[in-house]
Design an enzyme around this catalytic site. Structure first.
Site, PDB file in Angstrom:
ATOM      1  N   ARG A 336       0.861  -1.186   0.000  1.00  0.00           N
ATOM      2  CA  ARG A 336       0.000   0.000   0.000  1.00  0.00           C
ATOM      3  C   ARG A 336       0.895   1.232   0.000  1.00  0.00           C
ATOM      4  O   ARG A 336       2.078   1.146   0.331  1.00  0.00           O
ATOM      5  CB  ARG A 336      -0.922   0.020   1.222  1.00  0.00           C
ATOM      6  CG  ARG A 336      -0.168   0.166   2.524  1.00  0.00           C
ATOM      7  CD  ARG A 336      -1.133   0.366   3.682  1.00  0.00           C
ATOM      8  NE  ARG A 336      -0.417   0.291   4.941  1.00  0.00           N
ATOM      9  CZ  ARG A 336      -0.899  -0.241   6.064  1.00  0.00           C
ATOM     10  NH1 ARG A 336      -2.093  -0.756   6.083  1.00  0.00           N
ATOM     11  NH2 ARG A 336      -0.183  -0.248   7.165  1.00  0.00           N
ATOM     12  N   CYS A 852      -9.168  38.379   3.354  1.00  0.00           N
ATOM     13  CA  CYS A 852      -8.081  38.624   4.308  1.00  0.00           C
ATOM     14  C   CYS A 852      -8.364  38.032   5.672  1.00  0.00           C
ATOM     15  O   CYS A 852      -7.600  38.205   6.603  1.00  0.00           O
ATOM     16  CB  CYS A 852      -7.798  40.112   4.416  1.00  0.00           C
ATOM     17  SG  CYS A 852      -9.154  41.045   5.133  1.00  0.00           S
TER      18      CYS A 852
END
Ligand code: ADP
Ligand code: MG
Ligand code: MG
Length: 899
Positions: A336, A852
């Site tokens: 894996r 922001c």
């Protein structure tokens, strides 16, 4: 009829959803002709059907299982339950993604009183057969039936004690037979029925237990935390047993195709001779390094290296492999993609591009933005940590729950942590576990250490949210009221300790921390450079000071998206002037104070402009309510009371006069503060409302901005100031401020005979502004989403009052999917943003739009900003590299979806 069962030869790597990660990997290896013991996979779909029908095997599943079993019996020539030549299997869970909390593997299933004898005869090794049998009974008892494993352990230990070497390899066949008998008696006592001798019954129970573990508490918690859906289900893999415990020509091991700690391209792993798989993991014996296999079994080693390379080439990723050698024959049991540290993820991705294995795009997608953040966090100086370890200062190891490293004084309650932290001391909060009542202490601590709790415990979750290191679940330590003890060492309140949240290590004493230098991280620089090629969003930074702007620029910021000017007012030598300005009783007095502030602000801006030479700088005019610059109301009241008390003891007239004077002065201040007190400051006189009521303040700020711009332009610096007016809710507010302020800008430019490239714009942080964005855009050349306030006002939740209190419960109990102050709420707040972008651009096609709020540094929120077509995200300087990568991944994800 639904197909519930797939032989390994019938599957492939693409069938991960159905076969789970392990099953798909085994199938793919079989397809590639690699040596895998015969076996089959029961699908994830069967698991879901099992739950849908009230925990019944779905129709046909058991029959298909028996059929598949029959096929592997033919392939191996063995038969389940046949004493003449018994087939033994392992039963392994395997969800789509590897997941802690899922059922552990049961090995040697199929053994009973008669097959064990068959196995002994067949192998000519009675000891081996009974060793396998005792392992099976304890695994089955513990994993399938839930008996406390320690009970099996203590039986085993009592026999080991009687041997000379005291190792499990020293147990004789006779001892193992007795252990088996003791185990069975234990099983009968615990379960109330005898150990199942029928292998088919064993198999049925084991499959049921794998399915059952999918809805176990640990598995559910893990999925909740990682946002993995609960309806994926787990597969069950039934694999013919191969034996690594058949003598010294046998063994078992795990290996990574590259070093998962550093990413270096060498086979990395360990193996044990004469052992079964679980021994390596359980740490019963100290394994050998994989390179020793080369000496012990050179041919097997060569074959394994070849397979490892092939698998890595095939999957084009670093692989995590499991293998067993049975009497000199190599068997592959798992492949894996391997887990790796942040440093390894970056190095492997870059190396693989250079090796031609993957594309730059793939490399950019192989590194998680959070890993970039981790790489830039403070960590322990390796040398100093080595010294500490060698000196025996390593106390214990817990769970690496939140990365980063910190040293500080151990403190055992949140109040002391808060108090000491505020005094500027470095503290590490040590608790047996944490709860919402501890958050105030966690906020002031450098790091958090707990005795109990896992990666999803309160301590871990909060620490990650706060970006602080946390070591959780350090079960080796015992936390008491004002100390903790570990292996005979006692650490008391105030003693120095160090915790490494990346490794889980806990040390006594302090260890030097270092902040990584991005310039030296060449692989990281390379990944980010590639990311820059693919992203559409620009990345700007929020910075109030030139030094922050410098950091941001070094980390790749393309502009300043937010400069908060009020921070400049708070500095010690300036605050008295600011207070005089606020308390001024006449316009003239106010103007005098402002005149003093002007050169100071101008100096601040010049510094920023210099650092950001050539790039845009957005400066937000004053935002917080003015009373924040004044002493607190209660505080003043107390001071006055104390002064009045002292007055009684005043001896001389001069003393009395002086005290009375001070009291009168404080009382005047108190009445001003009282006049400014607000019930809901968050919704009071702040933002542009201040500029409208006291236009001189913002006029001064604009003058400072433009004078600074002219000054640095004369020095050859290129400036692009953008003036941002905060908290606009109605177009008229913006219009009024702009009408007042733009003339100031023009006047400065006229005075200096210069033309500065500037913009006027606004923050979109009041829902009404988003809803009327078309009107607002008439007077704004740019929008910047202030998503902190926008979230507060959209939800009607004050962040300061909610976070660490009910908000955490909301997230825990899934009332909200995430903390909306960390991960942008797309459905609500996001909808307002989308609307504002569209309406604003319709009114003014050249409108510049960015964000922001803190969300500008959060990968999920960045993805959304990319989707709605913002020009930039602006985040804190240290998150700039995170945002660069996240923005690239958002753009790449989009092109993939388009295909
Ligand atoms: P995990 O996901 O915890 O790694 P695994 O199912 O991969 O669990 O198996 C646990 C251990 O048992 C591994 O070392 C594996 O190699 C070993 N193992 C699993 N199946 C077999 C088998 N059929 N023969 C021999 N060893 C096995
Ligand atoms: Mg497992
Ligand atoms: Mg495994």
């Amino acid at each position: 009829m639904t197909k519930w069962v797939y032989l390994f030869s019938e599957g492939n790597a693409k069938m991960r959803d159905l076969l789970g990660g392990k099953g798909a990997g085994l199938a793919e290896m079989v397809n590639a002709g690699l040596p895998v013991p015969p076996g089959f996979t029961i699908t994830t779909q069967a698991c879901n059907a099992y739950y849908a029908s009230g925990k019944q095997f779905p129709e046909g599943m058991w029959e298909q299982t028996l059929e598949a079993l029959h096929t592997i019996e033919q392939q191996t020539g063995k038969k389940l339950g046949d004493p003449g030549n018994p087939l033994l299997v392992s039963v392994r869970s395997g969800a789509r993604m590897s997941m802690p909390g899922m059922m552990d593997t049961v090995l040697n299933l199929g053994l009973n009183n008669s097959t064990v004898e068959g196995l002994a005869k067949l192998t000519g090794n009675e000891r081996f057969a009974y060793d396998a049998y005792r392992r099976f009974i304890s695994m089955f008892g513990r994993i399938v039936m839930g008996i406390d494993g320690a009970k099996f352990e203590s039986i085993l230990d009592s026999y080991k004690e009687r041997t000379a070497g005291k190792q499990d390899t020293d147990l004789t066949a006779d001892m193992l037979k007795q252990i088996v008998a003791d185990y069975k008696a234990l099983y009968q006592r615990e379960i109330g029925s005898p150990f199942p001798e029928d292998p088919y019954e064993q198999l049925r129970l084991a499959i049921g237990a794998v399915f059952g573990s999918w809805m176990g508490k640990r598995a559910i918690d893990y999925r909740n935390f990682n946002k993995i859906p609960h309806d994926l289900g787990t597969a069950v893999n039934i694999v013919t047993m191969v034996f690594g415990n058949m003598g010294n020509d046998s063994g078992t091991g795990v290996a990574f195709t590259r070093d998962p700690r550093t990413g270096e391209k060498t086979l990395y792993g360990e193996y044990l001779q004469n052992a079964q798989g679980e021994d390596v993991v359980a740490g019963i014996r100290t394994p050998k390094r994989i390179s020793d296999l080369q000496r012990d079994m050179p041919e097997v080693y060569q074959q394994f290296v070849g397979i490892a390379q092939r698998l890595e080439q095939h999957y084009r990723d670093m692989q995590d492999l499991e293998f067993t050698v049975e009497r000199g024959k190599l068997w592959m049991l798992q492949t894996r993609s391997g887990k790796r540290t942040a440093a390894a993820a970056v190095k492997i991705a870059v190396d693989m591009v250079r090796e031609g294995l993957i594309t730059k795009q793939e490399a950019v997608q192989r590194v998680e933005p959070q890993q970039v953040y981790q790489l830039l966090l403070p960590r322990f100086d390796e040398e100093d940590k080595k010294r500490a370890t060698e000196q025996g200062s390593l106390l214990a190891k817990g769970l690496n729950a939140s990365p980063g490293a910190a040293s500080g004084m151990a403190v055992f309650d949140p109040d002391t942590a808060e108090a000491w932290g505020r005094e500027g001391k470095s503290v590490i909060l040590v608790r047996s576990e944490t709860s919402p009542d501890d958050v105030h202490g966690m906020l002031e601590a450098r790091g958090i250490l707990t005795q109990h709790g896992g990666a999803t415990s309160h301590a871990a979750v909060v620490a990650r949210g706060l970006g602080k290191p946390c070591v959780a679940g350090a079960e080796a330590i015992r936390v008491e009221a004002h100390q903790f003890s570990v292996n005979g060492t006692v650490v008391r309140e105030g003693d120095l300790i160090s915790i490494d949240g990346a490794t889980g290590e806990i040390f006594r004493g302090a260890i030097r921390t270092v902040t990584p230098d991005i310039q030296k991280e060449q692989d990281l620089q390379q990944i980010l450079a590639w990311a820059d090629e693919f992203r559409r969003l620009q990345v700007w930074a929020n910075a109030d000071y030139p030094k922050d702007a410098q950091v941001a620029r070094t980390l790749g910021a393309q502009g300043i998206g937010l400069t908060r000017t009020e921070h400049m007012f708070f500095e010690e030598e300036r605050l008295p002037i600011v207070q005089r300005m606020i308390l001024a009783e006449t316009d003239a007095a106010r103007q005098a104070a402002l005149d003093e502030l002007l050169p100071i602000q101008r100096g601040d801006f010049e510094g920023l402009f210099r650092v950001m030479n050539g790039l845009p700088v957005i400066i937000r005019l004053i935002d917080p309510p003015l009373h924040e610059f004044l002493p607190g109301y209660e505080e003043l009241q107390e001071e006055i009371a104390a002064l009045k008390y002292e007055l009684r003891d005043a001896k001389t007239l001069a003393e009395v006069t002086e005290k009375v004077e001070t009291i009168l002065q404080k009382e005047r201040l108190l009445s001003s503060v009282a006049a400014m007190r607000e019930a809901n400051p968050m919704l009071g006189l702040r933002g542009c409302r201040l500029g409208i009521i006291f236009p001189q303040i913002t006029a001064m700020q604009v003058r400072a901005i433009f004078e600074a711009a002219c000054n640095v332009t004369e020095q050859g610096i290129e400036v692009h100031p953008e003036v941002m007016i905060p908290l606009v809710g109605h177009v008229n507010e913006l219009r009024r401020q702009r009408d007042q302020l733009e003339p100031v800008a023009k006047q400065v430019m006229a005075e200096r005979h210069m033309q500065i490239d500037y913009k006027f714009g606004t923050m979109i942080e009041v829902p009404r502004a988003a809803l009327t964005a078309d009107e607002i855009a008439q007077y704004a050349e740019f929008f910047s989403f202030g998503t902190n306030d926008l979230t507060q006002m959209t939800f009607g939740i004050s962040r300061d009052d909610a976070e660490g209190k009910f908000l955490l419960k909301y997230v825990e109990e899934k009332i909200l999917p995430d903390n909306p102050f960390q991960v942008l709420d797309r459905k609500g707040v996001g909808k307002l943003m989308r609307l504002a972008v569209e309406a604003g651009r319709q009114q003014r096609p050249t409108l510049e739009v960015g964000i922001c709020g803190e969300h500008g540094g959060d990968p999920s929120s960045i993805e959304f900003c990319n989707e709605i077509g913002l020009k930039y995200v602006s985040c804190s300087p240290y998150r700039v590299p995170v945002a660069r990568l996240a923005a690239a991944q958002a753009a790449l994800g989009e092109t993939q979806r388009d295909k």
